[in-house]
Design a protein around this motif. Structure first.
Motif, mmCIF file in Angstrom:
data_model
loop_
_atom_site.group_PDB
_atom_site.id
_atom_site.type_symbol
_atom_site.label_atom_id
_atom_site.label_comp_id
_atom_site.label_asym_id
_atom_site.label_seq_id
_atom_site.Cartn_x
_atom_site.Cartn_y
_atom_site.Cartn_z
ATOM 1 N N LYS A 22 0.778 -1.084 0.123
ATOM 2 C CA LYS A 22 -0.025 -0.035 0.033
ATOM 3 C C LYS A 22 1.009 1.422 0.046
ATOM 4 O O LYS A 22 0.566 2.308 -0.690
ATOM 5 N N ALA A 23 1.918 1.396 0.537
ATOM 6 C CA ALA A 23 3.064 2.364 0.854
ATOM 7 C C ALA A 23 3.321 2.630 -0.613
ATOM 8 O O ALA A 23 3.637 3.642 -1.134
ATOM 9 N N SER A 24 3.916 1.579 -1.304
ATOM 10 C CA SER A 24 4.466 1.558 -2.652
ATOM 11 C C SER A 24 3.524 2.482 -3.731
ATOM 12 O O SER A 24 3.614 3.104 -4.414
ATOM 13 N N GLU A 25 2.274 1.814 -3.561
ATOM 14 C CA GLU A 25 0.955 2.357 -4.262
ATOM 15 C C GLU A 25 0.762 3.901 -4.033
ATOM 16 O O GLU A 25 0.947 4.716 -4.869
ATOM 17 N N PHE A 26 0.943 4.381 -2.686
ATOM 18 C CA PHE A 26 0.685 5.580 -2.205
ATOM 19 C C PHE A 26 1.732 6.470 -2.699
ATOM 20 O O PHE A 26 1.375 7.660 -3.373
ATOM 21 N N TYR A 27 2.727 6.313 -2.295
ATOM 22 C CA TYR A 27 3.936 7.282 -2.840
ATOM 23 C C TYR A 27 4.247 7.165 -4.404
ATOM 24 O O TYR A 27 4.749 8.138 -4.881
ATOM 25 N N GLY A 28 4.153 5.889 -4.794
ATOM 26 C CA GLY A 28 4.243 6.036 -6.214
ATOM 27 C C GLY A 28 3.231 6.759 -7.196
ATOM 28 O O GLY A 28 3.740 7.443 -8.063
ATOM 29 N N LYS A 29 2.165 7.064 -6.639
ATOM 30 C CA LYS A 29 1.195 7.610 -7.336
ATOM 31 C C LYS A 29 1.724 9.158 -6.872
ATOM 32 O O LYS A 29 1.290 9.938 -7.643
ATOM 33 N N LEU A 30 1.645 9.483 -5.648
ATOM 34 C CA LEU A 30 1.997 10.719 -5.162
ATOM 35 C C LEU A 30 3.133 11.610 -5.792
ATOM 36 O O LEU A 30 2.952 12.673 -6.157
ATOM 37 N N PHE A 31 4.274 10.759 -5.768
ATOM 38 C CA PHE A 31 5.329 11.586 -6.509
ATOM 39 C C PHE A 31 5.874 11.008 -7.773
ATOM 40 O O PHE A 31 6.960 11.224 -8.428
ATOM 41 N N GLY A 32 5.272 9.814 -8.202
ATOM 42 C CA GLY A 32 5.628 9.302 -9.565
ATOM 43 C C GLY A 32 6.916 8.658 -9.449
ATOM 44 O O GLY A 32 7.696 8.175 -10.559
ATOM 45 N N TRP A 33 7.082 7.867 -8.041
ATOM 46 C CA TRP A 33 8.019 7.029 -7.995
ATOM 47 C C TRP A 33 7.958 5.592 -8.600
ATOM 48 O O TRP A 33 6.635 5.386 -8.694
ATOM 49 N N LYS A 34 9.088 5.273 -9.009
ATOM 50 C CA LYS A 34 8.918 3.668 -9.450
ATOM 51 C C LYS A 34 9.605 2.877 -8.392
ATOM 52 O O LYS A 34 10.433 3.190 -7.708
ATOM 53 N N ILE A 35 8.959 2.037 -8.179
ATOM 54 C CA ILE A 35 9.256 1.013 -6.894
ATOM 55 C C ILE A 35 9.635 -0.445 -7.416
ATOM 56 O O ILE A 35 8.823 -0.983 -8.244
ATOM 57 N N GLU A 36 10.829 -0.731 -7.049
ATOM 58 C CA GLU A 36 11.275 -2.196 -7.544
ATOM 59 C C GLU A 36 11.506 -3.058 -6.371
ATOM 60 O O GLU A 36 12.205 -2.840 -5.337
ATOM 61 N N VAL A 37 11.037 -3.990 -6.604
ATOM 62 C CA VAL A 37 11.021 -5.153 -5.411
ATOM 63 C C VAL A 37 12.248 -5.900 -5.285
ATOM 64 O O VAL A 37 12.293 -6.534 -6.682
ATOM 65 N N MET A 38 12.792 -6.573 -4.396
ATOM 66 C CA MET A 38 13.989 -7.323 -4.671
ATOM 67 C C MET A 38 14.092 -7.975 -3.279
ATOM 68 O O MET A 38 13.486 -7.552 -2.289
ATOM 69 N N PRO A 39 14.988 -9.016 -3.339
ATOM 70 C CA PRO A 39 15.218 -9.718 -2.057
ATOM 71 C C PRO A 39 15.739 -8.897 -0.947
ATOM 72 O O PRO A 39 16.644 -8.078 -1.412
ATOM 73 N N MET A 40 15.594 -9.003 0.163
ATOM 74 C CA MET A 40 16.290 -8.241 1.265
ATOM 75 C C MET A 40 17.721 -8.669 1.166
ATOM 76 O O MET A 40 18.307 -9.648 1.224
ATOM 77 N N PRO A 41 18.611 -7.260 0.964
ATOM 78 C CA PRO A 41 20.137 -7.790 0.799
ATOM 79 C C PRO A 41 20.470 -8.339 2.395
ATOM 80 O O PRO A 41 20.327 -7.704 3.223
ATOM 81 N N GLY A 42 21.473 -9.218 2.040
ATOM 82 C CA GLY A 42 21.949 -10.029 3.204
ATOM 83 C C GLY A 42 20.995 -10.905 4.044
ATOM 84 O O GLY A 42 21.265 -11.395 5.122
ATOM 85 N N GLY A 43 19.578 -10.797 3.690
ATOM 86 C CA GLY A 43 18.696 -11.395 4.633
ATOM 87 C C GLY A 43 18.438 -12.847 3.960
ATOM 88 O O GLY A 43 18.869 -13.330 3.091
ATOM 89 N N PRO A 44 17.695 -13.769 4.941
ATOM 90 C CA PRO A 44 17.487 -15.219 4.670
ATOM 91 C C PRO A 44 16.657 -15.198 3.530
ATOM 92 O O PRO A 44 15.761 -14.339 3.093
ATOM 93 N N ALA A 45 16.559 -16.374 2.723
ATOM 94 C CA ALA A 45 15.588 -16.535 1.622
ATOM 95 C C ALA A 45 14.103 -16.389 1.803
ATOM 96 O O ALA A 45 13.425 -15.826 0.987
#
Length: 136
Positions: A22-45
């Motif tokens: 929901k935050a990605s959708e809100f800020y993406g629309k509000l500011f025109g941000w592109k949100i790229e989802v990725m695995p957590m750096p250094g985190g477990p699978a």
């Protein structure tokens, strides 16, 4: 100025939120941000993913990130990171000056070493020494 290498530069903004989608959708629309989802750096699978924030006109350079709250009961919040030459020295200096360490130094592989500090007046800030990044 290269903010990832300049001591004292604000270099990253990060949202900790109860609902990254929901935050990605809100800020993406509000500011025109592109949100790229990725695995957590250094985190477990099985770690929740990390979301890189990029501006619509900024090319491929990320300007911040967002992620799920790491602990139940935390309020959603924005945090900033300041680049430091040596996170260990900065933490020691902050303690000597009356600051508190809220998150001890931790290493995130491929990202860097970071800690969360609180100044004597109660304001919170993150400090980071970035890992060497490969040249583009």
């Amino acid at each position: 100025m290269e903010v990832f290498k300049t001591h004292g530069a604000f270099s990253w903004s990060e949202l900790l939120t109860s609902d990254p989608k929901k935050a990605s959708e809100f800020y993406g629309k509000l500011f025109g941000w592109k949100i790229e989802v990725m695995p957590m750096p250094g985190g477990p699978a099985d770690a929740p993913p990390y979301h890189l924030i990029k501006t619509a006109k900024g090319g491929d350079d990320a300007i911040g990130g967002l992620m799920a709250l790491p602990q139940p009961g935390m309020p959603p919040n924005w945090g900033v990171y300041v680049t430091v030459d040596n996170v260990d020295d900065t933490v020691a200096q902050a303690k000597a000056m009356g600051g508190k360490v809220l998150m001890e130094i931790m290493e995130v592989p491929t990202v860097g070493r970071m800690a969360t500090l609180q100044d004597p007046q109660g304001a919170v800030i993150n400090v980071i020494t970035y890992a060497e990044m490969p040249e583009k």
